[in-house]
Each structure stands twice: as C-alpha cells, then as structure tokens.
Scaffold this active site. Sequence first.
Site, PDB file in Angstrom:
ATOM      1  N   HIS A  71       1.001  -1.270  -0.062  1.00 26.23           N
ATOM      2  CA  HIS A  71      -0.048  -0.049  -0.031  1.00 26.23           C
ATOM      3  C   HIS A  71       0.751   1.385   0.157  1.00 26.23           C
ATOM      4  O   HIS A  71       0.259   2.350   0.131  1.00 26.23           O
ATOM      5  CB  HIS A  71      -1.055   0.003   1.333  1.00 26.23           C
ATOM      6  N   ARG A 116      -3.055  18.223   2.117  1.00 28.13           N
ATOM      7  CA  ARG A 116      -1.565  18.756   2.131  1.00 28.13           C
ATOM      8  C   ARG A 116      -1.009  18.662   0.834  1.00 28.13           C
ATOM      9  O   ARG A 116      -1.550  17.953  -0.143  1.00 28.13           O
ATOM     10  CB  ARG A 116      -0.780  18.016   3.342  1.00 28.13           C
ATOM     11  N   GLU A 167      -9.869   8.438  -0.039  1.00 30.52           N
ATOM     12  CA  GLU A 167      -9.493   9.478   1.008  1.00 30.52           C
ATOM     13  C   GLU A 167      -9.066  10.901   0.519  1.00 30.52           C
ATOM     14  O   GLU A 167      -8.790  10.919  -0.605  1.00 30.52           O
ATOM     15  CB  GLU A 167      -8.492   8.804   2.169  1.00 30.52           C
ATOM     16  N   ARG A 220      10.308   6.791  -6.642  1.00 27.54           N
ATOM     17  CA  ARG A 220      10.870   7.276  -5.254  1.00 27.54           C
ATOM     18  C   ARG A 220      12.325   6.478  -5.038  1.00 27.54           C
ATOM     19  O   ARG A 220      12.040   5.002  -5.275  1.00 27.54           O
ATOM     20  CB  ARG A 220       9.801   6.715  -4.138  1.00 27.54           C
TER      21      ARG A 220
HETATM   22  P1  ADP Z   1      -3.942   4.641   3.897  1.00 28.49           P
HETATM   23  O1  ADP Z   1      -4.439   6.000   4.310  1.00 28.49           O
HETATM   24  O2  ADP Z   1      -3.857   3.874   5.082  1.00 28.49           O
HETATM   25  O3  ADP Z   1      -3.160   4.846   2.849  1.00 28.49           O
HETATM   26  P2  ADP Z   1      -6.163   4.256   1.968  1.00 28.49           P
HETATM   27  O4  ADP Z   1      -7.677   4.411   2.231  1.00 28.49           O
HETATM   28  O5  ADP Z   1      -5.555   5.384   1.103  1.00 28.49           O
HETATM   29  O6  ADP Z   1      -5.297   3.947   3.197  1.00 28.49           O
HETATM   30  O7  ADP Z   1      -5.720   3.056   0.807  1.00 28.49           O
HETATM   31  C1  ADP Z   1      -4.721   2.597   0.764  1.00 28.49           C
HETATM   32  C2  ADP Z   1      -4.366   1.475  -0.314  1.00 28.49           C
HETATM   33  O8  ADP Z   1      -5.261   0.368   0.168  1.00 28.49           O
HETATM   34  C3  ADP Z   1      -5.156   1.685  -1.487  1.00 28.49           C
HETATM   35  O9  ADP Z   1      -4.261   2.477  -2.584  1.00 28.49           O
HETATM   36  C4  ADP Z   1      -5.682   0.495  -2.071  1.00 28.49           C
HETATM   37  O10 ADP Z   1      -4.419  -0.181  -2.580  1.00 28.49           O
HETATM   38  C5  ADP Z   1      -5.923  -0.350  -1.073  1.00 28.49           C
HETATM   39  N1  ADP Z   1      -7.429  -0.151  -0.819  1.00 28.49           N
HETATM   40  C6  ADP Z   1      -8.188   0.544  -0.076  1.00 28.49           C
HETATM   41  N2  ADP Z   1      -9.172   0.375  -0.179  1.00 28.49           N
HETATM   42  C7  ADP Z   1      -9.601  -0.515  -0.790  1.00 28.49           C
HETATM   43  C8  ADP Z   1     -10.952  -1.148  -1.294  1.00 28.49           C
HETATM   44  N3  ADP Z   1     -12.223  -0.702  -0.995  1.00 28.49           N
HETATM   45  N4  ADP Z   1     -10.848  -1.995  -2.487  1.00 28.49           N
HETATM   46  C9  ADP Z   1      -9.409  -2.276  -2.535  1.00 28.49           C
HETATM   47  N5  ADP Z   1      -8.247  -1.891  -2.263  1.00 28.49           N
HETATM   48  C10 ADP Z   1      -8.240  -0.972  -1.144  1.00 28.49           C
END
Ligand code: ADP
Length: 453
Positions: free
Chosen positions: A235, A291, A287, A337
């Site tokens: 992630h 920032r 989300e 990165r």
């Molecule tokens: P964080 O704030 O912990 O990074 P996010 O909500 O942005 O969490 O999700 C991070 C990653 O997790 C996403 O980029 C995706 O890879 C996976 N993810 C999150 N929600 C889902 C979902 N509903 N279905 C599939 N993958 C998800």
Amino acid sequence: MFKKILIANRGEIALRVIRACKEMGIRSIAVHSVPDEDSMHVRMADETICIGPASSIESYLSIPAIISACEISGADAIHPGYGFLAENAKFAQILADHKITFIGPDPSHISRMGDKISAKQTMLELGVPCVPGSDGTVNNLEEAKLVSHKIKFPVIIKASAGGGGRGMRIANNHNELSSAFNSARLEAQSAFGNSDVYIEKYLGKPRHIEIQVFGDGLGNAVYLGERDCSLQRRHQKVLEESPSPALNHKTRVKIGDICASAMKKIKYKGAGTIEFLFSNGEFYFIEMNTRLQVEHPITESVYGVDLVREQIQVAAGMPLSFVQEDLRMSGHSIECRINAESLPKFVANPGLVKTFHAPGGLGVRMDSILYSGYKVLPYYDSLIGKLIVHADNRSLAISRLKRALSEMIIDGIETTSDLFSVLCENDEFQNGEYDIHWLEDKLDTPEFLDKFL
Ligand code: ADP
C-alpha cells in the site's frame, strides 16, 4: 507576503519548500533534530534551529518546540511539508491562536478529512462517488455481517483514523469476517489509539488514481489533472505518473470537475489530493489528503506550475494565480521514489553515501537530500530522493527515465533505483497495463527476483 517561513519538516520536502522560499525572496528557517545537523535542509536554509533529539516525538512532532522556534526566529508562517504535523488539525489551530500562519487548509477541513468516515460522508454529500460500504462506524460483528451481506464479499475493513496502509483487513467470505474485523480493530487501536473501523466493498484489480485540487479559501477552486499511483508495495507508492495511462480527456474533465466543484462548495484553501480507486471505468473515493503530496512534482511538470509557491501565496491571502481555463496538461511525467532500501525486500539500508551524482539534462529533475559524504540516518523515512522526468509523451518519458537512471550514482548504500531500470524494460509497464497489485505480484517473479539477488 511573509518575510520568514519556518519549515516544520526535514528531508527532501523541507528542501523543496526552502527552494520556493528562496525564489520568492522569503527567508527560510530550518528546524532540525540533533543528528540532522548535517542534513541538506539545514545546509540550504537561511537560518537553522535545533529543536530536539533524534526521536521525532521530541523534535519534528513536538508542537511546543516548533512554536518556540517560530517565536525565537520571528517566522510569520509555517510550512508543514507532508507527514509529521502536516495533517494535524490541533497544530494548525494552535498556530492560528498564536497568530502564525499555517500554510495549509483550515483546521476544520483537516479534521473532517483526517477521519475517513467523516471524509467519506462529506464527499457523498458533495456528490463525489464513493466505494459502497457501511454508513459509518461498524461497532460489532453483527453489524459487520449485515453490511457485508448487503455489499457482498469480498469486503475490506478499514480504520477510520487509518494511514500508511495500516488497520486494513480483507475478508473474502463469511468465515474470514470475524478474525478480519477483530484484527483490524486491534491494529487500529494500537496504531492510532482509535479502534473505529468501517467496511467497504473490496475492489479486485483497481488502479489508484488521485486528483490534485487547489482552492483559495474564498470559493475558487481548480483541479490539476490526475496522478496514477497504482505501482505500490504494501500500500506504499513506488512510482507515479501523470497523466494516467488509463484515462482519456473526457474522463479526466468529468472527475476533475466533480472534485473542483466539491472544493468550491466547502471553500477549501490550499493544495489537496482526492484519492480514488478506479475500476471498470468508475471512480470510487477512498480518502483526501489535505496537504502537498510526495508526488506533486509530476503535476508541476505536466502543468508547468509551482505548487509550493501557490500554497505560500494562497496562505498569504492572495487569489489563485490561475483559473481552470489557464491550466493545460502538456506531455508526460514519471516520478520514481528512491529509497535507502535493499531490494528485493525493501529492507531499510541507512548508512554513508560515499559518492552521489545526480542525473541531469533535458526534462530531468532530481529532488534529493543526498551529497557525497552524507550519512543516511536510521531514524526517519527512507525516502532519499525523487527522480522526476518529463517528456512529450509516455514512451519518450520512459526512455528519458532509463537514460537518467543510467547517469545516477549513489555509492555506499543500496537503494531502490535498480527496480526502476527493470520496470522500464517490462512490456506491461511500457503498455501502461498495471493495477494496484501488479508490482507486488511481479516482485515475486524470476524476471524481477533474479535481477536483485
Ligand atoms: P491509507 O490512508 O492507509 O493509505 P487508503 O484508504 O488510502 O489507506 O488505502 C490505501 C490502499 O489500500 C489503496 O491505495 C488500495 O491499494 C488499498 N485499498 C483501500 N481501500 C480499498 C478497497 N475498497 N478495495 C481495494 N483496495 C483498497
């Protein structure tokens, strides 16, 4: 305009802000921990103040230490960078109480978006498409079962206070639900001090596409296209590109307009990123980050704008320097990165950099904290640089990336840079055919493993 800006951060982002300050004729103040004394951001700033020991809690995250540094130096504004205090609404509010400008959105927007459940509810009300799921917090297993049956398995249980990919569990069926639900709550409690979780439909093979937005706090807001951040490991983003190989102009304008109009309605101020999963041609909000993002330079490259200068101007009460019609995407940009980590397992690998040579030439930008003789510290994030290329189209950008990588020398520590050279040779990457799981799957194949062992 501000006379002095204090940068409440370290690493490449502190450097990025110092550079913008210099170009704007604003004095920059670097704060630093004791072991960071030799860091690039300390060397480049106009003034420096030591704010505490190595531990972030006692230095970069210490609000009293940062406010004191602000008062001693006479800074009239603080740029928080990303991470550390950048999305801490309490910090933004304390600054407001001290009449110090926080270069970022209103505290109320930070807290509303910082909680993922309230962020999702807000976005739904603003007409932004969201992943189907629970209406809010799921308090017990019974509720979890009801929601999961309604939206159908597989589901993902996520921490309301989540970040950095923690506090998330997938349940593929009824049998997996109970342990997934309980372990997500436990991890959320230990990582964030808040056990609240919610449930979403788990999307199988989506892309991660995010929209850059910018508002002036007065009701004007624009979007600056998208960044495709699907190349991830655990992630965490590894490589980002703009535009996304999966979007066309019409789709971009449609989602961009939805995001910009949502930001106009809430009178959002400053830079923000609205993150989506993109699956079967549909966007699903996950989300919002209130920032600047690590990957902001690819947007700067394709739009020819300076997002940090814009943040500073808007925080000083100036209007946005562009309207939507002024913003035109041009060419293609990719960011890699570069982490102080050894492949293939991405194990942290701090230490002395004996020699550093940054790549250059047309369309190449290196935002890095390295210099020959710098010692990468073990206490902080392993991101030591970002290599950003820009060219007329995607295939030229990949060729340029290959060329830039071949010029770069980081001698003394292992980094993730070889991964990008391998990616550049991969057919699926070249064709833009990847989703959020693709890289992780590839990393287990001989094509990749053999190169790094
Ligand atoms: P964080 O704030 O912990 O990074 P996010 O909500 O942005 O969490 O999700 C991070 C990653 O997790 C996403 O980029 C995706 O890879 C996976 N993810 C999150 N929600 C889902 C979902 N509903 N279905 C599939 N993958 C998800």
